[in-house]
Design a protein around this motif. Structure first.
Motif, PDB file in Angstrom:
ATOM      1  N   ALA A   1     -73.439  83.119  10.926  1.00 51.22           N
ATOM      2  CA  ALA A   1     -74.718  82.856  10.268  1.00 51.22           C
ATOM      3  C   ALA A   1     -74.458  82.642   8.781  1.00 51.22           C
ATOM      4  CB  ALA A   1     -75.660  84.032  10.481  1.00 51.22           C
ATOM      5  N   GLY A   2     -74.898  81.510   8.253  1.00 49.37           N
ATOM      6  CA  GLY A   2     -74.653  81.185   6.859  1.00 49.37           C
ATOM      7  C   GLY A   2     -73.272  80.615   6.592  1.00 49.37           C
ATOM      8  N   GLY A   3     -72.502  80.376   7.642  1.00 47.80           N
ATOM      9  CA  GLY A   3     -71.139  79.895   7.474  1.00 47.80           C
ATOM     10  C   GLY A   3     -71.019  78.389   7.546  1.00 47.80           C
ATOM     11  N   TYR A   4     -69.790  77.910   7.390  1.00 46.96           N
ATOM     12  CA  TYR A   4     -69.520  76.474   7.434  1.00 46.96           C
ATOM     13  C   TYR A   4     -68.137  76.261   8.036  1.00 46.96           C
ATOM     14  CZ  TYR A   4     -66.266  77.040   3.563  1.00 46.96           C
ATOM     15  OH  TYR A   4     -65.201  77.421   2.789  1.00 46.96           O
ATOM     16  N   ALA A   5     -67.869  75.025   8.439  1.00 45.49           N
ATOM     17  CA  ALA A   5     -66.556  74.656   8.958  1.00 45.49           C
ATOM     18  C   ALA A   5     -66.396  73.156   8.826  1.00 45.49           C
ATOM     19  CB  ALA A   5     -66.402  75.080  10.421  1.00 45.49           C
ATOM     20  N   ALA A   6     -65.148  72.695   8.817  1.00 47.81           N
ATOM     21  CA  ALA A   6     -64.868  71.264   8.767  1.00 47.81           C
ATOM     22  C   ALA A   6     -63.525  71.022   9.428  1.00 47.81           C
ATOM     23  CB  ALA A   6     -64.854  70.755   7.329  1.00 47.81           C
TER      24      ALA A   6
ATOM     25  N   ARG B   1     -76.646  72.669   1.929  1.00 50.22           N
ATOM     26  CA  ARG B   1     -76.055  71.714   0.991  1.00 50.22           C
ATOM     27  C   ARG B   1     -74.902  72.339   0.208  1.00 50.22           C
ATOM     28  NH1 ARG B   1     -78.298  66.829  -0.047  1.00 50.22           N
ATOM     29  NH2 ARG B   1     -77.382  66.802  -2.114  1.00 50.22           N
ATOM     30  N   ASP B   2     -75.054  73.561  -0.238  1.00 51.70           N
ATOM     31  CA  ASP B   2     -73.964  74.203  -0.966  1.00 51.70           C
ATOM     32  C   ASP B   2     -72.790  74.528  -0.053  1.00 51.70           C
ATOM     33  OD1 ASP B   2     -75.203  74.036  -3.405  1.00 51.70           O
ATOM     34  OD2 ASP B   2     -75.909  76.099  -3.445  1.00 51.70           O
ATOM     35  N   ARG B   3     -73.062  74.842   1.203  1.00 47.01           N
ATOM     36  CA  ARG B   3     -71.980  75.038   2.160  1.00 47.01           C
ATOM     37  C   ARG B   3     -71.241  73.720   2.394  1.00 47.01           C
ATOM     38  NH1 ARG B   3     -70.892  79.993   1.218  1.00 47.01           N
ATOM     39  NH2 ARG B   3     -71.637  81.537   2.716  1.00 47.01           N
ATOM     40  N   PHE B   4     -71.982  72.626   2.443  1.00 48.81           N
ATOM     41  CA  PHE B   4     -71.340  71.319   2.565  1.00 48.81           C
ATOM     42  C   PHE B   4     -70.402  71.060   1.385  1.00 48.81           C
ATOM     43  CE2 PHE B   4     -75.120  69.376   5.102  1.00 48.81           C
ATOM     44  CZ  PHE B   4     -74.538  69.758   6.307  1.00 48.81           C
ATOM     45  N   VAL B   5     -70.825  71.428   0.182  1.00 49.42           N
ATOM     46  CA  VAL B   5     -70.010  71.183  -1.008  1.00 49.42           C
ATOM     47  C   VAL B   5     -68.638  71.845  -0.872  1.00 49.42           C
ATOM     48  CG1 VAL B   5     -69.782  71.668  -3.472  1.00 49.42           C
ATOM     49  CG2 VAL B   5     -71.947  70.826  -2.575  1.00 49.42           C
TER      50      VAL B   5
ATOM     51  N   LYS C   1     -62.516  70.311   0.302  1.00 50.92           N
ATOM     52  CA  LYS C   1     -61.211  70.398   0.966  1.00 50.92           C
ATOM     53  C   LYS C   1     -60.685  69.028   1.375  1.00 50.92           C
ATOM     54  CE  LYS C   1     -62.363  75.029   2.538  1.00 50.92           C
ATOM     55  NZ  LYS C   1     -62.558  75.963   3.681  1.00 50.92           N
ATOM     56  N   TYR C   2     -61.547  68.030   1.317  1.00 55.25           N
ATOM     57  CA  TYR C   2     -61.154  66.673   1.667  1.00 55.25           C
ATOM     58  C   TYR C   2     -61.318  65.720   0.489  1.00 55.25           C
ATOM     59  CZ  TYR C   2     -61.198  68.578   6.345  1.00 55.25           C
ATOM     60  OH  TYR C   2     -60.927  69.356   7.451  1.00 55.25           O
ATOM     61  N   GLY C   3     -61.375  66.285  -0.718  1.00 55.45           N
ATOM     62  CA  GLY C   3     -61.436  65.472  -1.926  1.00 55.45           C
ATOM     63  C   GLY C   3     -62.783  64.868  -2.211  1.00 55.45           C
ATOM     64  N   MET C   4     -63.829  65.374  -1.573  1.00 52.52           N
ATOM     65  CA  MET C   4     -65.171  64.847  -1.794  1.00 52.52           C
ATOM     66  C   MET C   4     -66.019  65.855  -2.569  1.00 52.52           C
ATOM     67  SD  MET C   4     -65.964  62.805   1.786  1.00 52.52           S
ATOM     68  CE  MET C   4     -65.225  63.958   2.948  1.00 52.52           C
ATOM     69  N   THR C   5     -67.172  65.388  -3.037  1.00 52.75           N
ATOM     70  CA  THR C   5     -68.022  66.206  -3.889  1.00 52.75           C
ATOM     71  C   THR C   5     -69.469  66.174  -3.381  1.00 52.75           C
ATOM     72  OG1 THR C   5     -68.607  64.385  -5.374  1.00 52.75           O
ATOM     73  CG2 THR C   5     -66.563  65.582  -5.865  1.00 52.75           C
TER      74      THR C   5
END
Length: 275
Positions: A54-59, A161-165, A170-174
């Motif tokens: 909950a509240g986490g992210y992954a890529a 949105r901040d989790r996306f950031v 980690k992939y050179g994007m902003t």
């Protein structure tokens, strides 16, 4: 003598004592050690297995032909997704075109996610959920602050949105690379009068959606409460992501050939890989 983390020796001892520890939300390393796999999936084919808190992210980068199953473990997940061409991330999911090309905004089995260059990024090959959201986008710091009193990325109520950031870095994007997202497990419908109707749940635990990678893609997930969730509490439960290697879509595939517009989008992919 009791070890502490106040010096290097104690910190090292403490860190090594954590070896083998597992928590509810973490990647399975190696991925081939994952258990409770979908029927017919061999452990040796698994390339990613992770439970997103909950509240986490992954890529993760997924190769063409990979299958990705997202499972709503406890019935209140909200997996907001971004997708990019892994080779050229300037190409990314275009939700507006995804809806327009398929003449349908309700994504489910037999639908696909289209890039802004007219190519299919992912197709939906299984879906037993109550639906998804291709309308509302992701929560942000301001929306979470209004609802929960705090929306800071490292506070108690992180936003999508901040989790996306963090994931994109980690992939050179902003932040500028964040595009409109699709959110799985939170069905949204549009009423006859144009009102947005969110089926917030909770829903039955264990619902899942399985996606097939039609290109090499970067998949980014943020598991935060839906931006229009009316509940006062920060309510979201873990989502499991499991991916495994699979064959590239064949010419006679049902999703590929369902409509003339879809066929052209798949042909655009095939032309891209014909180089």
């Amino acid at each position: 003598m009791t070890s502490t983390t106040s010096d290097t020796t104690g910190a090292r001892a403490h860190a090594r004592a954590m070896a083998g520890t597992r928590v509810d939300a973490m990647p399975t390393i190696p991925a081939t050690a994952a258990t409770a796999l979908p029927p017919g999936v061999a452990a040796d084919d698994v390339v990613w297995d992770e439970t997103i808190a909950a509240g986490g992210y992954a890529a993760r980068v997924l190769r063409r032909g990979s299958r990705l199953r997202l499972t709503d473990l406890q019935g209140d997940g909200a997996a907001a997704m971004l997708v990019f061409n892994a080779e050229r991330p300037v190409e990314r999911l275009n939700v507006a075109d995804t809806v327009k090309i398929q003449w349908n905004a309700y994504l489910g089995q037999g639908r696909f996610l289209l890039s802004d260059m007219g190519r299919v990024l992912l197709s939906v090959i299984e879906d037993d959920t109550r639906g998804s959201d291709a309308f509302c986008g992701a929560s942000n710091q301001a929306s979470n602050a209004r609802k929960y009193g705090d929306g800071a990325n490292h506070g108690a109520h992180p936003n999508s949105r901040d989790r996306f950031v963090i994931a994109l870095a980690k992939y050179g994007m902003t932040r500028r690379d964040i595009h409109p997202c699709v959110t799985w497990f939170k069905p949204v419908a549009i009423a006859a009068d144009g009102a947005i109707e969110l089926d917030v749940g909770p829903h039955a635990p264990g619902q899942h959606v399985t996606l097939r990678a039609e290109m090499d893609v970067i998949v980014v997930l943020a598991n935060c409460p839906h931006v229009r969730d009316p509940r006062a509490g920060y309510t979201v439960t873990p989502v499991r992501a499991t991916a495994w290697a699979g064959p590239v879509t064949p010419p006679d595939d049902a999703v590929r050939n369902a409509t003339p517009e879809g066929l052209r989008a798949f042909e655009n992919v095939e032309d891209y890989y014909r180089r």
